[in-house]
Write a protein that holds these residues in place. Structure first.
Motif, PDB file in Angstrom:
ATOM      1  N   ILE A  90       0.806  -1.694  -0.212  1.00  0.00           N
ATOM      2  CA  ILE A  90      -0.387   0.220   0.474  1.00  0.00           C
ATOM      3  C   ILE A  90       0.972   1.232  -0.280  1.00  0.00           C
ATOM      4  CG2 ILE A  90      -2.163   1.394   1.294  1.00  0.00           C
ATOM      5  CD1 ILE A  90      -2.539  -1.192   2.340  1.00  0.00           C
ATOM      6  N   ASN A  91       0.526   2.075  -0.671  1.00  0.00           N
ATOM      7  CA  ASN A  91       1.102   3.644  -1.211  1.00  0.00           C
ATOM      8  C   ASN A  91       0.833   4.717  -0.247  1.00  0.00           C
ATOM      9  OD1 ASN A  91       3.245   3.025  -3.045  1.00  0.00           O
ATOM     10  ND2 ASN A  91       1.707   2.859  -4.394  1.00  0.00           N
ATOM     11  N   VAL A  92       1.254   5.193   0.742  1.00  0.00           N
ATOM     12  CA  VAL A  92       0.781   6.393   0.525  1.00  0.00           C
ATOM     13  C   VAL A  92       1.075   8.085   1.074  1.00  0.00           C
ATOM     14  CG1 VAL A  92       1.009   4.768   3.393  1.00  0.00           C
ATOM     15  CG2 VAL A  92       2.833   6.139   2.899  1.00  0.00           C
ATOM     16  N   GLY A  93       0.023   9.006   0.949  1.00  0.00           N
ATOM     17  CA  GLY A  93       0.633  10.003   0.566  1.00  0.00           C
ATOM     18  C   GLY A  93       0.302  10.665   1.868  1.00  0.00           C
ATOM     19  N   GLN A  94       1.816  12.053   2.291  1.00  0.00           N
ATOM     20  CA  GLN A  94       1.162  13.280   2.881  1.00  0.00           C
ATOM     21  C   GLN A  94       0.563  13.914   3.289  1.00  0.00           C
ATOM     22  OE1 GLN A  94       4.604  14.331   5.780  1.00  0.00           O
ATOM     23  NE2 GLN A  94       5.182  15.625   3.655  1.00  0.00           N
ATOM     24  N   VAL A  95      -0.265  14.733   4.112  1.00  0.00           N
ATOM     25  CA  VAL A  95      -0.694  15.175   3.325  1.00  0.00           C
ATOM     26  C   VAL A  95      -0.755  16.315   4.600  1.00  0.00           C
ATOM     27  CG1 VAL A  95      -3.437  16.696   3.306  1.00  0.00           C
ATOM     28  CG2 VAL A  95      -2.863  14.182   2.329  1.00  0.00           C
ATOM     29  N   LEU A  96       0.077  17.906   4.840  1.00  0.00           N
ATOM     30  CA  LEU A  96       0.478  18.394   6.239  1.00  0.00           C
ATOM     31  C   LEU A  96      -0.646  19.646   5.359  1.00  0.00           C
ATOM     32  CD1 LEU A  96       4.159  18.906   5.970  1.00  0.00           C
ATOM     33  CD2 LEU A  96       1.733  17.515   7.831  1.00  0.00           C
ATOM     34  N   THR A  97      -2.075  20.504   6.338  1.00  0.00           N
ATOM     35  CA  THR A  97      -2.255  21.243   6.368  1.00  0.00           C
ATOM     36  C   THR A  97      -2.297  22.099   7.596  1.00  0.00           C
ATOM     37  OG1 THR A  97      -4.249  21.458   5.640  1.00  0.00           O
ATOM     38  CG2 THR A  97      -4.328  19.626   7.762  1.00  0.00           C
ATOM     39  N   PHE A 102      -8.304  26.268   5.496  1.00  0.00           N
ATOM     40  CA  PHE A 102     -10.177  26.060   5.850  1.00  0.00           C
ATOM     41  C   PHE A 102     -10.803  27.635   6.088  1.00  0.00           C
ATOM     42  CE2 PHE A 102      -8.477  21.756   7.486  1.00  0.00           C
ATOM     43  CZ  PHE A 102      -9.006  21.103   6.244  1.00  0.00           C
ATOM     44  N   ASP A 103      -9.981  28.280   5.308  1.00  0.00           N
ATOM     45  CA  ASP A 103     -10.049  29.800   5.360  1.00  0.00           C
ATOM     46  C   ASP A 103     -11.453  30.167   4.139  1.00  0.00           C
ATOM     47  OD1 ASP A 103     -10.549  32.522   5.847  1.00  0.00           O
ATOM     48  OD2 ASP A 103      -8.862  32.615   6.461  1.00  0.00           O
ATOM     49  N   TYR A 108     -10.470  25.430   0.555  1.00  0.00           N
ATOM     50  CA  TYR A 108     -10.820  23.930   1.100  1.00  0.00           C
ATOM     51  C   TYR A 108     -11.875  23.397  -0.172  1.00  0.00           C
ATOM     52  CZ  TYR A 108     -15.048  21.757   3.180  1.00  0.00           C
ATOM     53  OH  TYR A 108     -15.683  21.187   3.397  1.00  0.00           O
ATOM     54  N   LEU A 109     -11.610  23.381  -0.982  1.00  0.00           N
ATOM     55  CA  LEU A 109     -12.065  22.867  -2.912  1.00  0.00           C
ATOM     56  C   LEU A 109     -10.420  22.343  -2.908  1.00  0.00           C
ATOM     57  CD1 LEU A 109     -14.738  24.759  -4.516  1.00  0.00           C
ATOM     58  CD2 LEU A 109     -14.747  22.647  -3.167  1.00  0.00           C
ATOM     59  N   ASN A 110      -9.439  23.035  -2.499  1.00  0.00           N
ATOM     60  CA  ASN A 110      -8.020  22.663  -3.555  1.00  0.00           C
ATOM     61  C   ASN A 110      -7.660  21.238  -3.085  1.00  0.00           C
ATOM     62  OD1 ASN A 110      -8.367  23.856  -5.899  1.00  0.00           O
ATOM     63  ND2 ASN A 110      -6.666  26.220  -4.703  1.00  0.00           N
ATOM     64  N   GLN A 111      -8.063  21.321  -1.476  1.00  0.00           N
ATOM     65  CA  GLN A 111      -7.137  20.395  -0.737  1.00  0.00           C
ATOM     66  C   GLN A 111      -8.302  19.271  -0.651  1.00  0.00           C
ATOM     67  OE1 GLN A 111      -5.781  20.815   4.133  1.00  0.00           O
ATOM     68  NE2 GLN A 111      -8.190  21.692   3.639  1.00  0.00           N
ATOM     69  N   GLU A 116      -9.221  13.401  -2.449  1.00  0.00           N
ATOM     70  CA  GLU A 116      -9.594  12.445  -3.925  1.00  0.00           C
ATOM     71  C   GLU A 116      -8.639  11.915  -4.850  1.00  0.00           C
ATOM     72  OE1 GLU A 116     -14.253  14.871  -3.501  1.00  0.00           O
ATOM     73  OE2 GLU A 116     -12.363  15.697  -5.279  1.00  0.00           O
ATOM     74  N   VAL A 117      -8.086  12.729  -5.170  1.00  0.00           N
ATOM     75  CA  VAL A 117      -6.790  11.482  -5.866  1.00  0.00           C
ATOM     76  C   VAL A 117      -6.265  10.798  -5.386  1.00  0.00           C
ATOM     77  CG1 VAL A 117      -5.072  13.211  -6.196  1.00  0.00           C
ATOM     78  CG2 VAL A 117      -5.801  12.283  -7.950  1.00  0.00           C
ATOM     79  N   MET A 118      -5.416  10.940  -4.594  1.00  0.00           N
ATOM     80  CA  MET A 118      -4.976  10.036  -3.707  1.00  0.00           C
ATOM     81  C   MET A 118      -6.332   9.097  -3.643  1.00  0.00           C
ATOM     82  SD  MET A 118      -2.886  11.650  -0.703  1.00  0.00           S
ATOM     83  CE  MET A 118      -2.184  12.879  -0.886  1.00  0.00           C
ATOM     84  N   LEU A 119      -7.099   8.504  -3.031  1.00  0.00           N
ATOM     85  CA  LEU A 119      -8.329   7.629  -2.993  1.00  0.00           C
ATOM     86  C   LEU A 119      -8.553   6.665  -3.693  1.00  0.00           C
ATOM     87  CD1 LEU A 119     -10.423   9.476  -0.523  1.00  0.00           C
ATOM     88  CD2 LEU A 119      -8.719   7.455   0.183  1.00  0.00           C
ATOM     89  N   ARG A 120      -8.899   7.372  -5.333  1.00  0.00           N
ATOM     90  CA  ARG A 120      -8.832   7.258  -6.169  1.00  0.00           C
ATOM     91  C   ARG A 120      -7.995   6.173  -6.772  1.00  0.00           C
ATOM     92  NH1 ARG A 120     -10.799  12.501  -7.560  1.00  0.00           N
ATOM     93  NH2 ARG A 120      -9.184  12.556  -9.093  1.00  0.00           N
ATOM     94  N   ARG A 121      -6.115   6.446  -6.391  1.00  0.00           N
ATOM     95  CA  ARG A 121      -4.948   5.403  -6.979  1.00  0.00           C
ATOM     96  C   ARG A 121      -5.042   4.630  -6.147  1.00  0.00           C
ATOM     97  NH1 ARG A 121      -4.456   5.644 -11.800  1.00  0.00           N
ATOM     98  NH2 ARG A 121      -2.589   5.084 -11.861  1.00  0.00           N
TER      99      ARG A 121
END
Length: 356
Positions: A90-97, A102-103, A108-111, A116-121
């Motif tokens: 399983i591949n993992v991807g880092q999301v630092l936020t 969220f302002d 918000y939509l870009n994040q 979403e693209v990570m989950l699809r892949r």
């Protein structure tokens, strides 16, 4: 979606508990193999950094220490997750936020698109706060708050919050007479049972977890609070929930629009506040689909532009909700108490707090 707290991933000496991480990864991998899309919100970067740097930061202030520990520790944290997940292919991807992401609606939509693209892949997103750039006033309360924002943003069906206790009790969990509350229905008020004590290595406590869970459940997302130290707790919650100790917040059947979800979880970015009269407050708290009109305004505070978020209070100074302003603060002050004109907040951009 799974959130793992510091008390699950940290040893008694403050260092990272790799065995606990391996157990969590093993369980997430099983969910992944069963076809479930899993987002992992994970604490642990500061603990990893502290284990590397030790006492070499004694003369630094607390903010500098946290930034340094996080910067160094995040590399180690992701390295551990990369190694553990790779054993399962399983591949993992880092999301630092951070809160600024969220302002605005566009950020918000870009994040959301990134995750979403990570989950699809087939990639498991590992989300954490970017402590290296977040200052105290712009930090999340803790990763419970962050997990709530991510769950709402991703329209998750379920959020599991793993802490070091089994859920919410009727008293101090250490006392034998305290009972675990297994189920919380929409509208139930457990505030009298919630301790304000904070966890040993995290920044938040059960109060934050309760607030996040109650709000998400009101939006239609089921939330479970459970003990991440229990062996195979994730698997047990999914396969045998009747025997696994936990507290479930039952999701409200009524749906909430995506834009209202964003507004509900972005109230800390409100630029101003408004107070409404008793009649307007009663109407807003009812089940009617109504906008907030100028005639109901009695007071404004702060300066805001059209499109900014504002907090709404009743005459008793109790918060009613939050909404995106249709007019700026100057126009609101000029129209206050008058009939006609544009709504101060349109119904489509108005989130009313759960009435208890």
């Amino acid at each position: 979606m799974v959130k793992v707290g510091s008390n699950v991933l940290t040893r008694d000496d403050g260092g990272p508990d790799v065995l606990a991480m391996a157990s969590i990864v093993d369980q997430v991998a099983k969910l992944h193999a069963a076809g479930m899309q899993v987002i992992l919100v994970s604490s642990g970067a500061v603990a990893c950094g502290r284990s590397i740097l030790g006492g070499c930061v004694e003369k630094m202030d607390s903010v500098e220490q946290r930034q340094l520990f996080s910067a160094v520790g995040q590399v180690k944290l992701m390295s551990i997750y990369f190694t553990l997940f790779s054993d399962y292919g399983i591949n993992v991807g880092q999301v630092l936020t951070q809160k600024e992401n969220f302002d605005t609606r566009s950020a918000y939509l870009n994040q959301r698109s990134c995750i979403e693209v990570m989950l699809r892949r087939g990639v498991v997103p590992v989300v954490n706060e970017n402590d290296t750039t977040s200052m105290t006033e712009l930090m999340f309360t803790d990763n419970d708050e962050l997990s709530g924002l991510i769950a709402s943003m991703m329209r998750a069906r379920l959020l599991i919050i793993l802490s070091n206790i089994d859920g919410i009790f009727t008293g101090d969990p250490r006392l034998p007479q305290s009972q675990l509350i297994p189920r919380v229905e929409p509208g139930d008020d457990l505030s009298s049972y919630i301790s304000t004590a904070k966890s040993g290595f995290g920044r938040g406590g059960m109060g934050t977890k309760y607030g996040v869970a109650r709000r998400l459940a009101e939006e239609g997302i089921e939330v479970i609070i459970a003990n991440g130290k229990r062996p195979n707790i994730l698997s047990s919650l999914i396969e045998h929930p009747e025997t696994a100790p936990h507290t479930t917040f039952v999701a409200n059947a009524a749906s909430v629009s995506p834009i209202k979800r964003w507004i509900a979880h972005s109230d800390s970015f409100a630029r101003g506040s408004i107070w409404v009269d008793k009649k307007a407050a009663e109407v807003l708290k009812s089940d009617q689909a109504v906008s907030l009109l100028p005639i109901g305004l009695v007071k404004t505070e702060g300066e805001w532009e059209e499109g900014d978020l504002i907090t709404i209070f009743d005459p008793d100074n109790q918060r009613i909700g939050v909404g995106r302003a249709s007019i700026d603060s100057q126009a609101a002050s000029q129209a206050m108490g008058k009939r006609g004109g544009r709504p101060v907040v349109h119904y489509d951009y108005l989130y009313i707090d759960e009435i208890r």
